[in-house]
Design a protein around this motif. Sequence first.
Motif, mmCIF file in Angstrom:
data_model
loop_
_atom_site.group_PDB
_atom_site.id
_atom_site.type_symbol
_atom_site.label_atom_id
_atom_site.label_comp_id
_atom_site.label_asym_id
_atom_site.label_seq_id
_atom_site.Cartn_x
_atom_site.Cartn_y
_atom_site.Cartn_z
ATOM 1 N N ALA A 1 0.835 -1.205 0.000
ATOM 2 C CA ALA A 1 0.000 0.000 0.000
ATOM 3 C C ALA A 1 0.870 1.255 0.000
ATOM 4 O O ALA A 1 0.579 2.228 -0.706
ATOM 5 N N GLN A 2 1.943 1.225 0.753
ATOM 6 C CA GLN A 2 2.840 2.386 0.813
ATOM 7 C C GLN A 2 3.528 2.601 -0.546
ATOM 8 O O GLN A 2 3.642 3.738 -1.011
ATOM 9 N N VAL A 3 3.950 1.520 -1.183
ATOM 10 C CA VAL A 3 4.575 1.639 -2.510
ATOM 11 C C VAL A 3 3.575 2.207 -3.507
ATOM 12 O O VAL A 3 3.911 3.098 -4.303
ATOM 13 N N VAL B 1 2.028 7.153 -7.055
ATOM 14 C CA VAL B 1 1.001 8.025 -7.641
ATOM 15 C C VAL B 1 1.599 9.073 -8.583
ATOM 16 O O VAL B 1 1.114 9.247 -9.702
ATOM 17 N N PRO B 2 2.673 9.777 -8.214
ATOM 18 C CA PRO B 2 3.225 10.785 -9.127
ATOM 19 C C PRO B 2 3.776 10.193 -10.437
ATOM 20 O O PRO B 2 3.977 10.917 -11.408
ATOM 21 N N PHE B 3 4.014 8.914 -10.460
ATOM 22 C CA PHE B 3 4.611 8.258 -11.622
ATOM 23 C C PHE B 3 3.598 7.403 -12.385
ATOM 24 O O PHE B 3 3.970 6.497 -13.128
ATOM 25 N N ARG B 4 2.312 7.691 -12.180
ATOM 26 C CA ARG B 4 1.233 6.894 -12.767
ATOM 27 C C ARG B 4 1.365 6.756 -14.278
ATOM 28 O O ARG B 4 1.294 5.661 -14.821
ATOM 29 N N LEU B 5 1.583 7.864 -14.987
ATOM 30 C CA LEU B 5 1.664 7.816 -16.444
ATOM 31 C C LEU B 5 2.844 6.964 -16.907
ATOM 32 O O LEU B 5 2.690 6.101 -17.782
ATOM 33 N N ALA B 6 4.001 7.177 -16.320
ATOM 34 C CA ALA B 6 5.184 6.384 -16.692
ATOM 35 C C ALA B 6 4.940 4.903 -16.407
ATOM 36 O O ALA B 6 5.311 4.034 -17.200
ATOM 37 N N ARG B 7 4.291 4.626 -15.284
ATOM 38 C CA ARG B 7 4.002 3.231 -14.927
ATOM 39 C C ARG B 7 3.062 2.593 -15.941
ATOM 40 O O ARG B 7 3.247 1.450 -16.349
#
Length: 88
Positions: free
Chosen positions: A56-58, A63-69
């Motif tokens: 959950a912490q990861v 969240v800030p890297f959602r698009l890259a992910r």
Amino acid sequence: MGNDTVRPWPEPAPGWMRAKIGDLSMALEGRFDERHALMCRLHLQHLDQRLARFDAQVEEMMVPFRLARELLTSIPGIGPKPSRSGPG
């Protein structure tokens, strides 16, 4: 006397443990009773809870890297949740 049929983990065992079931069973043969099974279950439950909190912490940190992910996980063979290989 121990109970040879007691299993210290619920079926199915986590993926990384499946390969070790035979070795674990041999090591515990004859000296593993209900008390030991309880302690193993409690330890495994604790580890599962810690891993869930860590996951959950990861997720929160990602969240800030959602698009890259999303772009990375769109590559064939790469998924959003790769299987855990675990230790060994």
